[in-house]
Design a protein around this motif. Structure first.
Motif, mmCIF file in Angstrom:
data_model
loop_
_atom_site.group_PDB
_atom_site.id
_atom_site.type_symbol
_atom_site.label_atom_id
_atom_site.label_comp_id
_atom_site.label_asym_id
_atom_site.label_seq_id
_atom_site.Cartn_x
_atom_site.Cartn_y
_atom_site.Cartn_z
ATOM 1 N N GLY A 44 0.726 -1.426 -0.329
ATOM 2 C CA GLY A 44 -0.022 -0.220 0.294
ATOM 3 C C GLY A 44 0.718 1.123 0.253
ATOM 4 N N LYS A 45 1.903 1.318 0.072
ATOM 5 C CA LYS A 45 2.821 2.711 -0.196
ATOM 6 C C LYS A 45 3.490 2.687 -1.215
ATOM 7 C CE LYS A 45 3.051 2.018 4.132
ATOM 8 N NZ LYS A 45 1.859 2.976 5.405
ATOM 9 N N VAL A 46 3.274 2.359 -2.230
ATOM 10 C CA VAL A 46 3.623 2.022 -3.341
ATOM 11 C C VAL A 46 2.767 1.178 -4.359
ATOM 12 C CG1 VAL A 46 5.690 1.648 -5.011
ATOM 13 C CG2 VAL A 46 6.348 1.990 -3.354
ATOM 14 N N ASP A 47 2.510 2.686 -5.307
ATOM 15 C CA ASP A 47 1.401 2.453 -6.625
ATOM 16 C C ASP A 47 2.272 2.707 -8.081
ATOM 17 O OD1 ASP A 47 -1.356 1.819 -5.106
ATOM 18 O OD2 ASP A 47 -1.605 4.002 -4.363
ATOM 19 N N HIS A 48 2.415 1.806 -9.041
ATOM 20 C CA HIS A 48 2.501 2.257 -10.279
ATOM 21 C C HIS A 48 1.623 2.197 -10.998
ATOM 22 C CE1 HIS A 48 2.211 -2.689 -9.552
ATOM 23 N NE2 HIS A 48 2.728 -2.386 -11.499
ATOM 24 N N GLN A 49 1.968 2.514 -12.320
ATOM 25 C CA GLN A 49 1.108 2.399 -13.635
ATOM 26 C C GLN A 49 1.976 2.466 -14.837
ATOM 27 O OE1 GLN A 49 -0.224 6.549 -13.955
ATOM 28 N NE2 GLN A 49 -1.739 6.168 -12.738
ATOM 29 N N ILE A 50 1.964 1.370 -16.098
ATOM 30 C CA ILE A 50 2.333 1.036 -17.211
ATOM 31 C C ILE A 50 1.835 2.148 -17.855
ATOM 32 C CG2 ILE A 50 3.291 -0.618 -18.776
ATOM 33 C CD1 ILE A 50 3.272 -1.385 -15.663
#
Length: 112
Positions: free
Chosen positions: A32-38
């Motif tokens: 829950g501390k890191v989100d990512h998008q491609i």
């Protein structure tokens, strides 16, 4: 406020449009501390062509990730690992420039 880092990946001979399923963010201890998008340079990539893909990470403000090339030997550098399917190749992986910050746990500023 979230800190955003951009990892750029250039893929050679890449014809899959469902590339996002191949990338997995490891979030050991940081759920829950890191989100990512491609982000892709194009949605359809003809066979034999190349395309650029970027992984954008949003990291919660009080958290950090080490630079790809960490400041000190005992620190673990951040790496993006991609399972590339047979028939495809990956080239020219680039990491963002590091930023130097001072932390209470370290005697010298660290590259993150």
């Amino acid at each position: 406020m979230k800190v955003t880092k951009l990892l750029t990946v250039v893929l050679a001979i890449f014809a899959l449009s469902g590339f996002g399923e191949l990338l997995h963010a490891q979030q050991a201890g940081s759920a829950g501390k890191v989100d990512h998008q491609i982000k892709r340079s194009q949605n359809v990539i003809p066979a034999g062509d190349t395309a650029a893909v970027a992984v954008v990470m949003q990291i919660e403000e009080i958290w950090h990730v080490n630079a790809n090339k960490p400041t000190l030997d005992y620190l673990i550098g951040t790496e993006l690992n991609i399972d590339v399917p047979s028939g495809f190749s990956l080239s020219n992986m680039q990491y963002p420039e590091s930023e130097r910050f001072t932390f209470a746990f370290a005697e010298e500023p660290l590259d993150v």
